[in-house]
Each structure stands twice: as structure tokens, then as C-alpha cells.
Motif scaffolding. Sequence first.
Motif, PDB file in Angstrom:
ATOM      1  N   VAL A   1       5.643 -16.114  71.111  1.00 37.95           N
ATOM      2  CA  VAL A   1       4.889 -15.173  71.934  1.00 37.95           C
ATOM      3  C   VAL A   1       4.932 -15.706  73.359  1.00 37.95           C
ATOM      4  CG1 VAL A   1       2.648 -14.125  72.391  1.00 37.95           C
ATOM      5  CG2 VAL A   1       3.343 -14.548  70.038  1.00 37.95           C
ATOM      6  N   GLY A   2       5.527 -14.929  74.253  1.00 40.68           N
ATOM      7  CA  GLY A   2       5.633 -15.344  75.647  1.00 40.68           C
ATOM      8  C   GLY A   2       4.470 -14.782  76.440  1.00 40.68           C
ATOM      9  N   MET A   3       3.791 -15.677  77.151  1.00 44.82           N
ATOM     10  CA  MET A   3       2.593 -15.251  77.853  1.00 44.82           C
ATOM     11  C   MET A   3       2.369 -16.160  79.050  1.00 44.82           C
ATOM     12  SD  MET A   3      -0.411 -14.316  75.368  1.00 44.82           S
ATOM     13  CE  MET A   3       0.422 -12.933  74.676  1.00 44.82           C
ATOM     14  N   TYR A   4       1.958 -15.618  80.171  1.00 42.36           N
ATOM     15  CA  TYR A   4       1.532 -16.497  81.258  1.00 42.36           C
ATOM     16  C   TYR A   4       0.217 -15.985  81.810  1.00 42.36           C
ATOM     17  CZ  TYR A   4       2.987 -12.962  84.613  1.00 42.36           C
ATOM     18  OH  TYR A   4       3.094 -11.788  85.310  1.00 42.36           O
ATOM     19  N   ARG A   5      -0.518 -16.907  82.386  1.00 41.89           N
ATOM     20  CA  ARG A   5      -1.838 -16.598  82.905  1.00 41.89           C
ATOM     21  C   ARG A   5      -1.745 -16.413  84.410  1.00 41.89           C
ATOM     22  NH1 ARG A   5      -7.082 -20.444  82.331  1.00 41.89           N
ATOM     23  NH2 ARG A   5      -5.956 -21.703  83.816  1.00 41.89           N
ATOM     24  N   ASP A   6      -2.216 -15.268  84.896  1.00 45.24           N
ATOM     25  CA  ASP A   6      -2.237 -15.045  86.345  1.00 45.24           C
ATOM     26  C   ASP A   6      -3.172 -16.084  86.980  1.00 45.24           C
ATOM     27  OD1 ASP A   6      -1.938 -12.401  88.488  1.00 45.24           O
ATOM     28  OD2 ASP A   6      -3.449 -13.944  88.882  1.00 45.24           O
ATOM     29  N   GLU A   7      -2.636 -16.829  87.953  1.00 46.87           N
ATOM     30  CA  GLU A   7      -3.429 -17.936  88.497  1.00 46.87           C
ATOM     31  C   GLU A   7      -4.696 -17.476  89.201  1.00 46.87           C
ATOM     32  OE1 GLU A   7      -0.948 -20.530  90.808  1.00 46.87           O
ATOM     33  OE2 GLU A   7       0.260 -21.042  89.033  1.00 46.87           O
ATOM     34  N   LYS A   8      -4.689 -16.225  89.748  1.00 42.59           N
ATOM     35  CA  LYS A   8      -5.879 -15.746  90.465  1.00 42.59           C
ATOM     36  C   LYS A   8      -6.884 -15.110  89.523  1.00 42.59           C
ATOM     37  CE  LYS A   8      -4.392 -15.477  95.151  1.00 42.59           C
ATOM     38  NZ  LYS A   8      -2.915 -15.758  95.027  1.00 42.59           N
ATOM     39  N   THR A   9      -6.407 -14.148  88.719  1.00 42.68           N
ATOM     40  CA  THR A   9      -7.346 -13.405  87.856  1.00 42.68           C
ATOM     41  C   THR A   9      -7.638 -14.149  86.556  1.00 42.68           C
ATOM     42  OG1 THR A   9      -5.588 -12.256  86.681  1.00 42.68           O
ATOM     43  CG2 THR A   9      -6.393 -11.222  88.702  1.00 42.68           C
ATOM     44  N   LEU A  10      -6.765 -15.105  86.198  1.00 41.67           N
ATOM     45  CA  LEU A  10      -6.810 -15.845  84.924  1.00 41.67           C
ATOM     46  C   LEU A  10      -6.519 -14.953  83.721  1.00 41.67           C
ATOM     47  CD1 LEU A  10      -9.880 -18.259  85.404  1.00 41.67           C
ATOM     48  CD2 LEU A  10      -7.464 -18.660  85.940  1.00 41.67           C
ATOM     49  N   LEU A  11      -6.065 -13.727  83.998  1.00 41.57           N
ATOM     50  CA  LEU A  11      -5.760 -12.827  82.879  1.00 41.57           C
ATOM     51  C   LEU A  11      -4.338 -13.077  82.369  1.00 41.57           C
ATOM     52  CD1 LEU A  11      -7.347  -9.509  84.195  1.00 41.57           C
ATOM     53  CD2 LEU A  11      -8.233 -11.072  82.427  1.00 41.57           C
ATOM     54  N   PRO A  12      -4.160 -13.022  81.035  1.00 45.43           N
ATOM     55  CA  PRO A  12      -2.831 -13.270  80.478  1.00 45.43           C
ATOM     56  C   PRO A  12      -1.917 -12.067  80.592  1.00 45.43           C
ATOM     57  CG  PRO A  12      -4.386 -12.808  78.717  1.00 45.43           C
ATOM     58  CD  PRO A  12      -5.165 -12.749  80.000  1.00 45.43           C
ATOM     59  N   HIS A  13      -0.619 -12.333  80.694  1.00 45.42           N
ATOM     60  CA  HIS A  13       0.392 -11.266  80.691  1.00 45.42           C
ATOM     61  C   HIS A  13       1.416 -11.591  79.624  1.00 45.42           C
ATOM     62  CE1 HIS A  13      -1.010  -9.354  84.398  1.00 45.42           C
ATOM     63  NE2 HIS A  13      -1.423 -10.581  84.674  1.00 45.42           N
ATOM     64  N   GLU A  14       1.658 -10.613  78.754  1.00 43.90           N
ATOM     65  CA  GLU A  14       2.625 -10.819  77.674  1.00 43.90           C
ATOM     66  C   GLU A  14       4.016 -10.451  78.171  1.00 43.90           C
ATOM     67  OE1 GLU A  14       1.447  -9.085  73.788  1.00 43.90           O
ATOM     68  OE2 GLU A  14       3.453  -8.221  73.810  1.00 43.90           O
ATOM     69  N   TYR A  15       5.022 -11.307  77.930  1.00 45.01           N
ATOM     70  CA  TYR A  15       6.380 -10.953  78.357  1.00 45.01           C
ATOM     71  C   TYR A  15       7.392 -11.013  77.237  1.00 45.01           C
ATOM     72  CZ  TYR A  15       6.924 -16.056  78.922  1.00 45.01           C
ATOM     73  OH  TYR A  15       6.952 -17.415  78.717  1.00 45.01           O
ATOM     74  N   PHE A  16       7.009 -11.509  76.056  1.00 41.65           N
ATOM     75  CA  PHE A  16       7.998 -11.627  74.975  1.00 41.65           C
ATOM     76  C   PHE A  16       7.292 -11.828  73.642  1.00 41.65           C
ATOM     77  CE2 PHE A  16      10.896 -14.252  72.347  1.00 41.65           C
ATOM     78  CZ  PHE A  16      12.013 -13.438  72.354  1.00 41.65           C
ATOM     79  N   VAL A  17       7.720 -11.103  72.629  1.00 41.59           N
ATOM     80  CA  VAL A  17       7.219 -11.349  71.260  1.00 41.59           C
ATOM     81  C   VAL A  17       8.381 -11.200  70.293  1.00 41.59           C
ATOM     82  CG1 VAL A  17       5.633 -10.668  69.419  1.00 41.59           C
ATOM     83  CG2 VAL A  17       4.925 -10.399  71.793  1.00 41.59           C
ATOM     84  N   LYS A  18       8.632 -12.220  69.502  1.00 43.30           N
ATOM     85  CA  LYS A  18       9.671 -12.144  68.467  1.00 43.30           C
ATOM     86  C   LYS A  18       9.145 -12.871  67.228  1.00 43.30           C
ATOM     87  CE  LYS A  18      13.911 -11.168  67.170  1.00 43.30           C
ATOM     88  NZ  LYS A  18      14.437  -9.810  67.122  1.00 43.30           N
ATOM     89  N   MET A  19       8.956 -12.096  66.172  1.00 43.64           N
ATOM     90  CA  MET A  19       8.333 -12.653  64.974  1.00 43.64           C
ATOM     91  C   MET A  19       9.218 -12.471  63.751  1.00 43.64           C
ATOM     92  SD  MET A  19       5.518 -13.896  65.970  1.00 43.64           S
ATOM     93  CE  MET A  19       4.914 -14.262  64.339  1.00 43.64           C
ATOM     94  N   PRO A  20       9.045 -13.327  62.724  1.00 41.90           N
ATOM     95  CA  PRO A  20       9.750 -13.081  61.460  1.00 41.90           C
ATOM     96  C   PRO A  20       9.330 -11.722  60.905  1.00 41.90           C
ATOM     97  CG  PRO A  20       8.502 -15.153  61.378  1.00 41.90           C
ATOM     98  CD  PRO A  20       8.168 -14.496  62.674  1.00 41.90           C
ATOM     99  N   SER A  21      10.231 -11.050  60.180  1.00 41.65           N
ATOM    100  CA  SER A  21       9.943  -9.673  59.752  1.00 41.65           C
ATOM    101  C   SER A  21       8.813  -9.604  58.726  1.00 41.65           C
ATOM    102  CB  SER A  21      11.201  -9.051  59.167  1.00 41.65           C
ATOM    103  OG  SER A  21      11.665  -9.870  58.116  1.00 41.65           O
ATOM    104  N   ASP A  22       8.609 -10.690  57.972  1.00 37.63           N
ATOM    105  CA  ASP A  22       7.601 -10.641  56.904  1.00 37.63           C
ATOM    106  C   ASP A  22       6.298 -11.346  57.298  1.00 37.63           C
ATOM    107  OD1 ASP A  22       8.692 -13.120  57.028  1.00 37.63           O
ATOM    108  OD2 ASP A  22       9.004 -13.364  54.873  1.00 37.63           O
ATOM    109  N   ILE A  23       5.850 -11.153  58.525  1.00 39.59           N
ATOM    110  CA  ILE A  23       4.663 -11.923  58.950  1.00 39.59           C
ATOM    111  C   ILE A  23       3.405 -11.537  58.166  1.00 39.59           C
ATOM    112  CG2 ILE A  23       5.450 -12.452  61.288  1.00 39.59           C
ATOM    113  CD1 ILE A  23       3.529 -10.464  62.369  1.00 39.59           C
TER     114      ILE A  23
END
Length: 209
Positions: free
Chosen positions: A100-122
Motif C-alpha cells: 500500500v503506497g501512501m504518503y503524509r502531506d507535511e502540512k495537513t498531515l493527511l495521508p494520500h494513497e498512490y498505490f495498492v497491490k494485493m494478493p487476489s485471495d486477501i
Amino acid sequence: MSNFTVLNHPLIQHKLTMIRGKEVGTKDFREVANEIAELMVYEITRDLPLKDVEVETPMGKSIQKTLAGKKLAVVPILRAGLGMVDGVLRLIPAAKVGHVGMYRDEKTLLPHEYFVKMPSDIDKRILFIVDPMLATGGSANMAIEALKKRGAKSIRLVVLVAAPEGVKAVQEANPDVDIYAAALDEKLNQDGYIVPGLGDAGDRLFGTK
Ligand code: PRP
Ligand code: URA
């Protein structure tokens, strides 16, 4: 309310204290973070179910125990979560790895998702989300939601250092997720960093600034 557990094994505490030190370099930080993750996973897999199997040793047949069915996956929150994956895989080498790709905005501290790749049988797996830092809890909650949206039913969150604010946020939003930390620290500072914490885990792991 989800369970929150601090894994206060002496080796975990000792190793965490080592990497808190600001003079510790990238190589040692990376090595020891993985060692802590390995010890943590040893502790939090105590409840995995076992089943009987027949095994033939050089001395004859006997019934012994083996892990029963339930498959596992480790899911690092990028980037810093990558710093715990090798440690987990040392104990569970057959685990699948989701990202799960995520970074936190340094000012707002809110996370932003940029990538998700999971096994098919999660939906059939126990998922260990790993991230060194649970600060406001925004990234962890967004990652948990991303996995639930894709069918995840059993999630454990594994962090090195947790802030009380982050624990509360995850407990409120995702009461079904068990949280494990190597330490519960004092607070967040005005910039959203954990105090005393260990600084920016991603930068310390990868030698960036
Ligand atoms: C850090 C850390 C968590 C998040 C915690 O990642 O690894 O993912 O911040 O903060 P929160 O609980 O307030 O959301 P960061 O966004 O700095 O990205 P990085 O892993 O690429 O360094
Ligand atoms: N992310 C980090 O890497 N460190 C903190 O203290 C808080 C968020």
C-alpha cells in the motif's frame, strides 16, 4: 474497541532503544528495524491454529503439529513499512506480500494513497500491515480501509512506535483490527512527529532527507 498490545520483550525494547539514537546510520537502522519486526511477528503469531499431521521420522511414524490452513500476508505501507518486511519474511518465508503506497502531506498531515497491490485471495488471509510509525493514525486507517474495500477480513497492525493519538484513531475507526507496537510513546509534536519517537523512519531507513 480493538486490542492494543505493547510487546515489551527485553530484546525488542533493547533493539528499539538502539535505533532511537540519532547517530545510528542507515545500515544499522535497517538491520535492527528488521530484527525487531522479526521478534514482533514471533510474538503475535502465538495464536495461529495448528493441526495434526503424520510424519515418518527415521524412527517411524508419529502424529505431529503443523500450521493449519490459514494463510498469511505481510502488507508494508510504503515506504517505511518496507523496512520491516524482510524481518517478517525470515519467520514466514511463504507469506505473500501486498503493498500500500501512501504518503503524509507535511502540512495537513493527511495521508494520500498512490498505490495498492494485493494478493487476489486477501479475504482468506491474515494480513499483517507493517509500518514503523503510528502517528496520527491517518495512514494506518487509510491502509486498513483500502484492504477492507478489497475483501480483507482479518487484519493486524504492527508498528514499532505508536503515539496515543494514533492508537485512539485506529481503535475508533477500526475496532476489529488488533494493534501491536514495540513502544507506546508520549505524544505527537506540533509537526505531527512522535516524541521521543525515532524521527522520520522512511528517511532513516533509506538515507534520504
Ligand atoms: C510515515 C510513516 C507512516 C506515517 C505515519 O510515512 O511511515 O506511514 O508517516 O503518520 P500518520 O500516522 O500521521 O499517518 P510518510 O508519510 O512520512 O512516508 P514514507 O514512508 O514514504 O517516509
Ligand atoms: N512519520 C515518521 O516517520 N515519524 C514520525 O514521528 C511520525 C510520522
